[in-house]
Design an enzyme around this catalytic site. Structure first.
Site, PDB file in Angstrom:
ATOM      1  N   LYS A 137       0.835  -1.210   0.000  1.00  0.00           N
ATOM      2  CA  LYS A 137       0.000   0.000   0.000  1.00  0.00           C
ATOM      3  C   LYS A 137       0.868   1.257   0.000  1.00  0.00           C
ATOM      4  O   LYS A 137       0.567   2.215  -0.701  1.00  0.00           O
ATOM      5  CB  LYS A 137      -0.930   0.009   1.218  1.00  0.00           C
ATOM      6  CG  LYS A 137      -2.098  -0.953   1.070  1.00  0.00           C
ATOM      7  CD  LYS A 137      -3.106  -0.784   2.184  1.00  0.00           C
ATOM      8  CE  LYS A 137      -4.299  -1.706   1.998  1.00  0.00           C
ATOM      9  NZ  LYS A 137      -5.176  -1.757   3.150  1.00  0.00           N
TER      10      LYS A 137
ATOM     11  N   LYS B 187      -6.128 -10.953  -6.075  1.00  0.00           N
ATOM     12  CA  LYS B 187      -7.211 -11.405  -5.197  1.00  0.00           C
ATOM     13  C   LYS B 187      -8.440 -10.503  -5.351  1.00  0.00           C
ATOM     14  O   LYS B 187      -8.306  -9.310  -5.632  1.00  0.00           O
ATOM     15  CB  LYS B 187      -6.710 -11.454  -3.747  1.00  0.00           C
ATOM     16  CG  LYS B 187      -7.279 -10.434  -2.817  1.00  0.00           C
ATOM     17  CD  LYS B 187      -6.706 -10.515  -1.441  1.00  0.00           C
ATOM     18  CE  LYS B 187      -7.009  -9.213  -0.706  1.00  0.00           C
ATOM     19  NZ  LYS B 187      -8.410  -9.040  -0.377  1.00  0.00           N
TER      20      LYS B 187
ATOM     21  N   LYS C  62     -12.123  -5.406  -2.075  1.00  0.00           N
ATOM     22  CA  LYS C  62     -13.242  -4.475  -1.879  1.00  0.00           C
ATOM     23  C   LYS C  62     -13.103  -3.230  -2.743  1.00  0.00           C
ATOM     24  O   LYS C  62     -14.071  -2.617  -3.114  1.00  0.00           O
ATOM     25  CB  LYS C  62     -13.292  -4.015  -0.408  1.00  0.00           C
ATOM     26  CG  LYS C  62     -13.612  -5.121   0.572  1.00  0.00           C
ATOM     27  CD  LYS C  62     -14.242  -4.572   1.827  1.00  0.00           C
ATOM     28  CE  LYS C  62     -13.395  -3.562   2.535  1.00  0.00           C
ATOM     29  NZ  LYS C  62     -12.507  -4.016   3.560  1.00  0.00           N
TER      30      LYS C  62
HETATM   31  P1  ADP Z   1     -10.260  -6.310   0.859  1.00  0.00           P
HETATM   32  O1  ADP Z   1      -8.881  -6.873   0.766  1.00  0.00           O
HETATM   33  O2  ADP Z   1     -11.200  -6.860  -0.126  1.00  0.00           O
HETATM   34  O3  ADP Z   1     -10.266  -4.809   0.942  1.00  0.00           O
HETATM   35  P2  ADP Z   1     -10.302  -6.656   3.683  1.00  0.00           P
HETATM   36  O4  ADP Z   1      -8.810  -6.601   3.652  1.00  0.00           O
HETATM   37  O5  ADP Z   1     -11.045  -5.584   4.396  1.00  0.00           O
HETATM   38  O6  ADP Z   1     -10.849  -6.788   2.206  1.00  0.00           O
HETATM   39  O7  ADP Z   1     -10.755  -8.061   4.231  1.00  0.00           O
HETATM   40  C1  ADP Z   1     -11.782  -8.344   5.120  1.00  0.00           C
HETATM   41  C2  ADP Z   1     -11.674  -9.825   5.433  1.00  0.00           C
HETATM   42  O8  ADP Z   1     -11.955 -10.611   4.265  1.00  0.00           O
HETATM   43  C3  ADP Z   1     -10.256 -10.227   5.849  1.00  0.00           C
HETATM   44  O9  ADP Z   1     -10.336 -11.250   6.814  1.00  0.00           O
HETATM   45  C4  ADP Z   1      -9.658 -10.728   4.584  1.00  0.00           C
HETATM   46  O10 ADP Z   1      -8.584 -11.606   4.799  1.00  0.00           O
HETATM   47  C5  ADP Z   1     -10.851 -11.430   3.935  1.00  0.00           C
HETATM   48  N1  ADP Z   1     -10.674 -11.409   2.478  1.00  0.00           N
HETATM   49  C6  ADP Z   1     -10.467 -10.332   1.706  1.00  0.00           C
HETATM   50  N2  ADP Z   1     -10.376 -10.649   0.414  1.00  0.00           N
HETATM   51  C7  ADP Z   1     -10.529 -12.003   0.364  1.00  0.00           C
HETATM   52  C8  ADP Z   1     -10.531 -12.933  -0.729  1.00  0.00           C
HETATM   53  N3  ADP Z   1     -10.370 -12.539  -1.974  1.00  0.00           N
HETATM   54  N4  ADP Z   1     -10.699 -14.234  -0.422  1.00  0.00           N
HETATM   55  C9  ADP Z   1     -10.879 -14.634   0.862  1.00  0.00           C
HETATM   56  N5  ADP Z   1     -10.889 -13.797   1.917  1.00  0.00           N
HETATM   57  C10 ADP Z   1     -10.711 -12.495   1.679  1.00  0.00           C
HETATM   58  N1  TRP Z   2      -7.545  -5.245   9.118  1.00  0.00           N
HETATM   59  C1  TRP Z   2      -8.655  -6.069   8.777  1.00  0.00           C
HETATM   60  C2  TRP Z   2      -9.025  -5.863   7.319  1.00  0.00           C
HETATM   61  O1  TRP Z   2      -8.976  -4.769   6.815  1.00  0.00           O
HETATM   62  C3  TRP Z   2      -9.856  -5.755   9.624  1.00  0.00           C
HETATM   63  C4  TRP Z   2      -9.566  -5.917  11.054  1.00  0.00           C
HETATM   64  C5  TRP Z   2      -9.388  -4.902  11.942  1.00  0.00           C
HETATM   65  C6  TRP Z   2      -9.455  -7.141  11.745  1.00  0.00           C
HETATM   66  N2  TRP Z   2      -9.176  -5.420  13.176  1.00  0.00           N
HETATM   67  C7  TRP Z   2      -9.207  -6.791  13.104  1.00  0.00           C
HETATM   68  C8  TRP Z   2      -9.552  -8.468  11.355  1.00  0.00           C
HETATM   69  C9  TRP Z   2      -9.032  -7.763  14.063  1.00  0.00           C
HETATM   70  C10 TRP Z   2      -9.380  -9.457  12.345  1.00  0.00           C
HETATM   71  C11 TRP Z   2      -9.110  -9.096  13.681  1.00  0.00           C
HETATM   72  O2  TRP Z   2      -9.388  -6.807   6.695  1.00  0.00           O
END
Ligand code: ADP
Ligand code: TRP
Length: 332
Positions: free
Chosen positions: A112, A193, A196
């Site tokens: 990032k 992957k 969001k």
């Molecule tokens: P993103 O990467 O889509 O912005 P986040 O990082 O907020 O999503 O992820 C929220 C939760 O969903 C986390 O536990 C993350 O590991 C899981 N997650 C995100 N993308 C995937 C994916 N493509 N497959 C499985 N789990 C995912």
């Molecule tokens: N960082 C995680 C994400 O964006 C969200 C998250 C914040 C989280 N605090 C957490 C996940 C504690 C598991 C446990 O996906």
């Protein structure tokens, strides 16, 4: 019963990867607020450029969508992270334990920060806030997708380091990944992957209507050849579709592959299976979003239940690490 905890950062749109990676492993086995904790991690949304009104709107949307997807506030602790100020208080205390080098080595930070002109300090310390989230509630297990594993490892290290230096205060957590859908890939680019914030075309969003989902699946990038086989290296696009089908139906991907005759057949099966999972969630979301005050009341209750134990935990940490209790805490 081990305590499970996970959270969702309110940016972008929740998708099927989030659902199978983190929502379903949690909702499948929630029984009470002492074994399941789920929250919207709004503070984490501030680590990147953001529109304040949009974060607020998404926070309520995510809370509503989590309820629609099966989070049951009668059988878990359900809240918004910033409503429990102990998260940020513990964050600072853990910054005094976590290593700067370790935070800098986080893959997500590197990826990032590389893309940004200005990196917020909170992007670096993001996993330490996440460690605070986890350790505050003594979580044993953290259901997350594969991309968040490294952050849970950091939380483990911080807990270990604290316990060794200052006494056994924290439960040491571990990540739990779903057996098949820990990393669902983008339909338009199976090397990346599903996420969001990227690629509307390749992400199966929980709030997409059925016709949109079907179109995205039918346009998914496939591989050379015509035979449906589960081969993640040789046929990443097909393997991803089979993984999605497996996650939706509970059958193993290689067995599913044997029964499918060609890529078209596979896509129709995936489209039907995805709609069968998401459509009840979307409909429930439509109902719940008609009454935002109800959702906010549930969140208020969750935060108020959480605050007692959270306060006691932070007080223990403060004492262990060497802070002098405030006078009113000395008793009569
Ligand atoms: P993103 O990467 O889509 O912005 P986040 O990082 O907020 O999503 O992820 C929220 C939760 O969903 C986390 O536990 C993350 O590991 C899981 N997650 C995100 N993308 C995937 C994916 N493509 N497959 C499985 N789990 C995912
Ligand atoms: N960082 C995680 C994400 O964006 C969200 C998250 C914040 C989280 N605090 C957490 C996940 C504690 C598991 C446990 O996906």
């Amino acid at each position: 019963m081990p305590r499970r905890l996970t959270a969702f950062t309110p940016s972008g749109d929740l998708h099927l990867g989030n659902y199978f990676g983190a929502v379903a492993p949690l909702t499948e086995r929630q029984t009470s607020s002492s074994d399941t904790v789920v929250f919207v991690s709004d503070l984490h949304a501030l680590t990147l450029d953001h529109d304040p009104a949009e974060v607020r709107r998404r926070t309520l949307e995510f809370a509503t969508l989590l309820l629609a997807a099966g989070v049951d506030p009668e059988r878990c602790l359900f809240l918004v992270q910033s409503h429990v100020p102990e998260h940020t208080e513990l964050h600072y205390l853990l910054e005094c334990v976590a290593g700067y080098g370790q935070a800098q080595r986080m893959i997500q930070f590197k990826e990032k920060s590389r893309r940004l002109r200005q990196v917020r300090t909170s992007l670096l310390t993001y996993p330490i806030l996440m460690a605070a989230d986890i350790l505050l509630y003594d979580a044993d297990e953290v259901p997350v997708g594969a991309d968040q594993r490294q952050h849970v490892e950091l939380a483990r290290d911080v807990a270990d380091r604290f316990n060794t230096s200052y006494g056994a205060v924290f439960t040491v957590p571990r990540a739990v990944n779903p057996p098949i859908a820990g990393r669902i890939m983008d339909l338009a680019d199976p090397a990346r992957k599903m996420s969001k914030s990227v690629s509307a075309a390749g992400s199966l969003r929980l709030l997409d209507p059925p016709d949109v989902l079907r179109r995205k699946v039918m346009r998914a990038v496939t591989d050379g050849g015509t035979e449906v086989v589960y081969d993640p290296d040789g046929k990443p696009g097909i393997a991803n579709l089979l993984t999605i089908l497996a996650a939706c139906t509970g059958a193993p991907p290689d067995l599913l592959a044997e029964k499918l005759d060609g890529y078209g057949d596979l896509k129709y099966a995936v489209a039907d299976a995805v709609v069968a999972v998401t459509e009840p969630i979307r409909q429930r979301y439509e109902e719940l979003s008609g009454d935002p005050d109800h959702v906010r009341e549930l969140l208020r209750r969750g935060a108020s239940v959480a605050r007692g134990p959270a306060r006691r935990k932070v007080d223990r940490v403060k004492e262990a690490i060497g802070l002098l209790p405030a006078v009113e805490d000395f008793g009569p």
